[in-house]
Design a protein around this motif. Structure first.
Motif, PDB file in Angstrom:
ATOM      1  N   TYR A  70       0.842  -1.216   0.000  1.00 27.87           N
ATOM      2  CA  TYR A  70       0.000   0.000   0.000  1.00 27.87           C
ATOM      3  C   TYR A  70       0.870   1.256   0.000  1.00 27.87           C
ATOM      4  O   TYR A  70       0.598   2.223  -0.725  1.00 27.87           O
ATOM      5  N   ARG A  71       1.922   1.231   0.810  1.00 26.11           N
ATOM      6  CA  ARG A  71       2.835   2.373   0.874  1.00 26.11           C
ATOM      7  C   ARG A  71       3.536   2.611  -0.454  1.00 26.11           C
ATOM      8  O   ARG A  71       3.811   3.762  -0.812  1.00 26.11           O
ATOM      9  N   LEU A  99      -3.235  18.770   1.568  1.00 25.51           N
ATOM     10  CA  LEU A  99      -3.217  17.348   1.904  1.00 25.51           C
ATOM     11  C   LEU A  99      -1.793  16.854   2.092  1.00 25.51           C
ATOM     12  O   LEU A  99      -0.862  17.357   1.462  1.00 25.51           O
ATOM     13  N   GLN A 100      -1.657  15.828   2.917  1.00 27.96           N
ATOM     14  CA  GLN A 100      -0.381  15.111   2.956  1.00 27.96           C
ATOM     15  C   GLN A 100      -0.195  14.366   1.645  1.00 27.96           C
ATOM     16  O   GLN A 100       0.902  14.308   1.117  1.00 27.96           O
ATOM     17  N   GLY A 101      -1.259  13.780   1.114  1.00 25.17           N
ATOM     18  CA  GLY A 101      -1.253  13.227  -0.237  1.00 25.17           C
ATOM     19  C   GLY A 101      -0.869  11.765  -0.352  1.00 25.17           C
ATOM     20  O   GLY A 101      -1.108  11.149  -1.393  1.00 25.17           O
ATOM     21  N   ASP A 102      -0.258  11.204   0.691  1.00 33.46           N
ATOM     22  CA  ASP A 102       0.099   9.779   0.713  1.00 33.46           C
ATOM     23  C   ASP A 102      -0.024   9.306   2.149  1.00 33.46           C
ATOM     24  O   ASP A 102       0.901   8.743   2.721  1.00 33.46           O
ATOM     25  N   LEU A 103      -1.170   9.530   2.735  1.00 37.39           N
ATOM     26  CA  LEU A 103      -1.277   9.351   4.177  1.00 37.39           C
ATOM     27  C   LEU A 103      -1.424   7.888   4.561  1.00 37.39           C
ATOM     28  O   LEU A 103      -2.303   7.183   4.077  1.00 37.39           O
ATOM     29  N   MET A 140      -5.911   7.141   5.021  1.00 32.57           N
ATOM     30  CA  MET A 140      -5.447   6.764   6.353  1.00 32.57           C
ATOM     31  C   MET A 140      -6.344   5.710   6.973  1.00 32.57           C
ATOM     32  O   MET A 140      -5.870   4.793   7.654  1.00 32.57           O
ATOM     33  N   ALA A 141      -7.648   5.809   6.753  1.00 31.73           N
ATOM     34  CA  ALA A 141      -8.570   4.818   7.328  1.00 31.73           C
ATOM     35  C   ALA A 141      -8.267   3.416   6.806  1.00 31.73           C
ATOM     36  O   ALA A 141      -8.279   2.442   7.572  1.00 31.73           O
ATOM     37  N   ALA A 142      -7.997   3.303   5.512  1.00 32.25           N
ATOM     38  CA  ALA A 142      -7.618   1.993   4.963  1.00 32.25           C
ATOM     39  C   ALA A 142      -6.309   1.518   5.555  1.00 32.25           C
ATOM     40  O   ALA A 142      -6.124   0.319   5.817  1.00 32.25           O
ATOM     41  N   SER A 143      -5.378   2.440   5.786  1.00 29.62           N
ATOM     42  CA  SER A 143      -4.106   2.100   6.410  1.00 29.62           C
ATOM     43  C   SER A 143      -4.303   1.483   7.786  1.00 29.62           C
ATOM     44  O   SER A 143      -3.643   0.506   8.157  1.00 29.62           O
ATOM     45  N   PHE A 162     -11.840   0.911  15.421  1.00 26.89           N
ATOM     46  CA  PHE A 162     -10.590   1.642  15.174  1.00 26.89           C
ATOM     47  C   PHE A 162     -10.803   2.754  14.142  1.00 26.89           C
ATOM     48  O   PHE A 162     -10.355   3.886  14.340  1.00 26.89           O
ATOM     49  N   VAL A 163     -11.472   2.410  13.055  1.00 24.22           N
ATOM     50  CA  VAL A 163     -11.709   3.416  12.009  1.00 24.22           C
ATOM     51  C   VAL A 163     -12.605   4.522  12.544  1.00 24.22           C
ATOM     52  O   VAL A 163     -12.355   5.724  12.296  1.00 24.22           O
ATOM     53  N   ASP A 164     -13.631   4.150  13.292  1.00 25.33           N
ATOM     54  CA  ASP A 164     -14.529   5.156  13.853  1.00 25.33           C
ATOM     55  C   ASP A 164     -13.798   6.070  14.840  1.00 25.33           C
ATOM     56  O   ASP A 164     -14.076   7.271  14.910  1.00 25.33           O
ATOM     57  N   ALA A 165     -12.871   5.510  15.622  1.00 25.95           N
ATOM     58  CA  ALA A 165     -12.115   6.321  16.579  1.00 25.95           C
ATOM     59  C   ALA A 165     -11.290   7.377  15.846  1.00 25.95           C
ATOM     60  O   ALA A 165     -11.233   8.545  16.264  1.00 25.95           O
ATOM     61  N   PHE A 166     -10.651   6.973  14.760  1.00 27.42           N
ATOM     62  CA  PHE A 166      -9.880   7.908  13.934  1.00 27.42           C
ATOM     63  C   PHE A 166     -10.782   8.989  13.356  1.00 27.42           C
ATOM     64  O   PHE A 166     -10.511  10.190  13.474  1.00 27.42           O
TER      65      PHE A 166
END
Length: 463
Positions: A70-71, A99-103, A140-143, A162-166
């Motif tokens: 992914y990275r 954007l960071q663009g590659d988060l 980031m959520a997918a990460s 976890f995703v909801d917390a983010f």
């Protein structure tokens, strides 16, 4: 020499791999095969400019896990999501941010700011652009899901939490900073973080030092330092490149935008080396370390500048001609864009941030900080640990996005981003979370399928 083309046998193997994941995703056989072909072609084309050695090195890094894949394949994300209609639900003309663009989780990290405080923030701006804020959230959520699955032991219910917390902490933080500019004075550090993050930051502060970092990269002889070229991560540079960088130092000095002013003594070049084997997405990108004198003649306070070729950011290739025209009119070159983004997204930015031009390219410049460390996500082995860090990933991203609006540089964003996002999401947090959760879960599965495709055609000659 490694090539990503596959012969008939390997194509069949690839299709078998993809078929398994395709059934999981509910994709037809035709769609599965088309996706597999598209992924392989996209990876081959994207990495074609690399030398065969660098391409092999990058592919071996990408083969380590679905997360490292992914990275190394940010271009697939932008190919899949650029101008996605689902952006519209929580967007307006005033929800563009830097954007960071590659988060992903490893593009947050510890480093010391211009006051010497060790902070935890976004730390890579090669792909930064002005675009819809949700791209960073979705990626980031997918990460987060890829990390949870790599660590193992988490149910689908855990992963939803976890995703909801983010996501929720991102929205809550946006609401907290709405209209008060507090994001411009807040950073995450050991005094206001929790869970494992505060311990991590304290450990970085206590265990690292400038002298230790200099000793890691250089040799000290007769009170003078030079780069240690026995380190496999460094190699010598040609006299042409050395002279080109030295000749650009005064120009670079004119691009500094922090509290540090250029002077020939501080920025006297003592040595230059090529930096190798760095990163995944940018593996093989021309990069140099430049050792300069620093504030005194002592060898203990030398500085290392990280000089890196900047090319068009990945989103530029996918967001369309209108986006490209606007980008071209806003920035004089890609390295200048990098410096502007760095300043916009961080607080008390590294005073060494700037740029220079040589060898036909434009290069970003920043200090190689003594305190740059990435949190080891393999430590996130419990639900509590994952929730705690996911919340803080959300807060750090919200602060970065919010400070990048008119509070940071009104030349690019002349409105209150945080006010607009809060207006659009207030009373709809559950719907926002559900959208992010759906996108993240579906995309994490697709990344797993793409990763299997990649492994099925990739040679197994990695060490």
């Amino acid at each position: 020499m490694i090539t990503i083309f596959c012969d008939v046998i390997r194509v069949n193997v690839m299709k078998k791999f993809v078929a398994v994941f395709g059934l999981m995703l509910g994709l037809s056989a035709t769609v599965q095969a088309d996706r597999a072909t598209d992924v392989i072609n996209a990876i081959q084309q994207w990495n074609a400019p690399l030398s065969s050695v660098d391409r092999q090195g990058k592919y071996c890094r990408m083969a380590e896990s679905a997360f490292t894949f992914y990275r190394g394949s940010n271009h697939l994300f932008w190919q899949d999501f650029s101008n996605d209609p689902r952006l519209n639900q929580f967007s307006s003309s005033r929800t563009v941010a830097w954007l960071q663009g590659d988060l992903h989780a490893n593009n947050y990290g510890a480093f010391d700011d211009d006051k010497g405080t060790v902070v935890y923030e976004l730390n890579d701006f090669d792909e930064s652009v002005l675009a819809n804020y949700q791209y960073d959230i979705w990626r980031m959520a997918a990460s987060i899901l890829l990390i949870a699955r790599e660590n193992g032991g988490f149910s689908n219910g855990d992963q939803e939490i976890f995703v909801d917390a983010f996501t929720e902490n991102y929205l809550d933080t946006i609401a907290d900073v709405r209209g008060n500019s507090s994001e411009t004075s807040i950073t995450l550090n050991a005094s206001n973080t929790y869970g494992l993050l505060d311990d991590f930051l304290r450990d970085v502060e206590q265990s690292q030092s400038r002298v230790k970092m200099l000793d890691q990269w250089t040799n000290l002889s007769s009170s003078s330092r030079i780069f240690d070229l026995t380190d496999e991560r460094l190699s010598s540079v040609s006299s042409t490149t050395r002279n080109a960088i030295i000749n650009q130092m005064s120009h670079y000095g004119n691009t500094l935008s922090g509290a540090l002013s250029y002077n020939t003594s501080y920025f006297r070049v003592k040595d230059i080396a090529q930096r190798k084997l760095a990163g995944i997405g940018s593996f093989g990108t021309p990069r140099f370390y430049v050792l300069i004198e620093g504030p005194t003649n002592s060898a203990s306070d030398d500085r290392i500048l990280d000089v890196k070729l900047q090319q068009s950011p990945t989103p530029y290739r996918f967001l369309g001609t209108s986006f490209q025209s606007q980008y071209n009119s806003q920035f004089i070159n890609h390295a200048s864009r990098h410096a502007i983004a760095f300043n916009a997204l961080t607080r008390r930015t590294d005073d060494h941030v700037g740029w220079m031009s040589f060898n036909g390219g434009t290069y970003s410049v920043r200090e190689r900080t003594a305190f740059r460390e990435t949190f080891d996500t393999s430590d996130l082995t419990s639900q509590t640990r994952m929730i705690n860090l996911a919340e803080q990933w959300g807060a750090a991203l919200a602060y970065a996005h919010a400070r990048s609006d008119r509070d940071g540089n009104a030349n690019f964003i002349n409105y209150s981003f945080d006010t607009e996002v809060d207006n659009l999401t207030d009373g709809s947090h559950s719907e926002f979370r559900a959208l992010v959760r759906s996108i993240a879960f579906n995309y994490a599965e697709l990344v797993a399928s793409d990763y299997a495709t990649f492994l099925s055609v990739f040679p197994s000659n990695c060490n």
